[in-house]
Design an enzyme around this catalytic site. Structure first.
Site, PDB file in Angstrom:
ATOM      1  N   GLU A   1      32.004  45.355  15.247  1.00 34.12           N
ATOM      2  CA  GLU A   1      31.600  44.787  16.535  1.00 34.12           C
ATOM      3  C   GLU A   1      32.265  43.453  16.828  1.00 34.12           C
ATOM      4  OE1 GLU A   1      27.476  43.090  18.574  1.00 34.12           O
ATOM      5  OE2 GLU A   1      27.395  44.902  17.338  1.00 34.12           O
TER       6      GLU A   1
ATOM      7  N   ASP B   1      27.987  41.455  10.770  1.00 36.09           N
ATOM      8  CA  ASP B   1      26.658  40.940  11.097  1.00 36.09           C
ATOM      9  C   ASP B   1      26.660  39.415  11.123  1.00 36.09           C
ATOM     10  OD1 ASP B   1      25.416  43.578  11.072  1.00 36.09           O
ATOM     11  OD2 ASP B   1      25.707  43.519   8.914  1.00 36.09           O
TER      12      ASP B   1
END
Length: 384
Positions: free
Chosen positions: A275, A19
């Site tokens: 990610e 994140d």
């Protein structure tokens, strides 16, 4: 300076580095390339410091690489609201800040930056509005993605040129590796390992130890600590080197984002997770294996297959099944040892396909530029 002049980016650290990794890249690019005054609100400065050593974990406010970093705690009542507000990954804005947004003469552009997915439904949800149930505010969903129907991927200006210069210079690569304490033997296949604790690490290590070619696996400190220690039979620290069969395993220091790019560029194969590192592995233009963040009811496997369905289009027909089998096994659905030999044979074809894949991704623009264009369309009324 065109709208927006100021932007607040909110980040709750859920997955240690993913994140904050995405948000830190986005904040720096907004500030450096678009001259926007960015405040990055972060609730976990200790995790942030792992990818940016300059972070002062005791500071409530600090300036880092052109970005104002603020500790996120409390309701944030009374804070001045920015022209645009980006809520990363549904982190939910503080009540006091929401009230200040609603009280602004012109409401700020409000964006929820979503997680990356290759699923077909993303194109239909990208850009959709979500009116607040009680306040005169509307949030818009912005999805990163792999085609024209989504928002693209993060890629800062000049990245491709920096990568090309680095991979063309063996002395720079050797100097970088030496700085990590790494001295590969001639012919070693360098492999980077960044995974979650539940990855089938032992099965991969065993497969590599029996491989046709010698491999040197570089694992950043803190990654899969228990699994690697169990396989090695001892605790591992940075600099430690373990050899078994055709495999050497070395623990290297945990590095910042710029050096992690260099690590990916040095390696012939990169195991990545989540990610942020998955996107950087693609820009590295090297074969990679993705461990997706596990979700309840195996929802992550749907996302994994959605990406594989798109990516397999650039692979030769005989390489695609090998890639799929190894990726599935690495994500807990199959036997890594059984899938490895075919995957190893497919590595040259995999690598040859990466430049074509990256060229396709770049056709859709970079995420930061696309995000700003979207904000300008939705927040034009705030520009005055």
């Amino acid at each position: 300076m065109s709208f927006p002049r100021t932007l607040d980016l909110f980040c709750r650290v859920v997955d240690n580095f993913g994140d904050i990794g995405v948000c830190w890249r986005l904040a720096r690019q907004l500030a450096a390339e678009h001259r926007i005054a960015v405040r990055l609100w972060v609730d976990d400065l200790a995790s942030f410091r792992r990818i940016c050593a300059a972070v002062d974990t005791a500071a409530d406010e600090q300036q880092l690489q052109g970005v104002t970093v603020r500790r996120w705690q409390g309701a944030l009542a009374g804070e001045e609201v920015a022209d645009a507000v980006v809520e990363a990954f549904g982190c939910e804005l503080p009540a006091g800040y929401l009230a200040a947004m609603a009280a602004r003469p012109a409401a700020p552009a409000w964006i929820n930056l979503e997680y990356l997915s290759a699923e077909d439904w993303v194109a239909g949800c990208h850009g959709l509005p979500s009116p607040h149930p009680r306040l005169p505010l509307t949030k818009y969903f912005f999805f990163p993605g792999f085609d024209a129907g989504a928002g693209g991927l993060l890629e800062e200006a000049g990245l491709a040129q920096r990568r090309a210069a680095f991979v063309a210079d063996p002395r720079r690569q050797a100097a970088f590796l030496a700085g990590l304490g790494v001295q590969p033997e001639a012919g070693d296949r360098l492999v980077s390992l960044f995974c979650y604790p539940d990855a089938p690490v032992a099965a991969l290590m065993d497969a590599l130890s029996r491989s046709e070619r010698a491999s040197l696996v570089l694992a950043p400190e803190g990654v899969a600590v228990a699994a690697l220690a169990a396989w090695a039979g001892r605790t591992l620290r940075p600099g430690d080197l373990v050899r078994k069969g055709r495999l050497a395993l070395q623990v290297v220091p945990f590095v910042d984002q710029a050096d992690y790019d260099c690590l990916l560029w040095c390696c012939e194969l990169n195991f990545v997770r989540g990610e942020d590192s998955m996107v950087r592995a693609q820009w590295a233009q090297k074969p990679f294996v993705w461990q997706i963040y596990p979700q309840e009811e195996d929802a992550h496997r749907i996302k994994l297959d959605a990406f594989l369905a798109r990516f397999s289009g650039v692979l030769p027909a005989d390489a695609s099944p090998a890639c799929r089998a190894l990726w599935h096994a690495w994500n807990g659905d199959g036997d890594v040892g059984a899938a490895w030999p075919a995957f190893e044979q497919a590595l040259p074809a995999f690598g040859a396909a990466m430049p074509r894949w990256c060229a396709t991704l770049r056709e859709h623009g970079d995420l930061t530029g696309n995000l700003l264009a979207f904000i300008r369309r939705k927040g034009a009324g705030a520009a005055s």
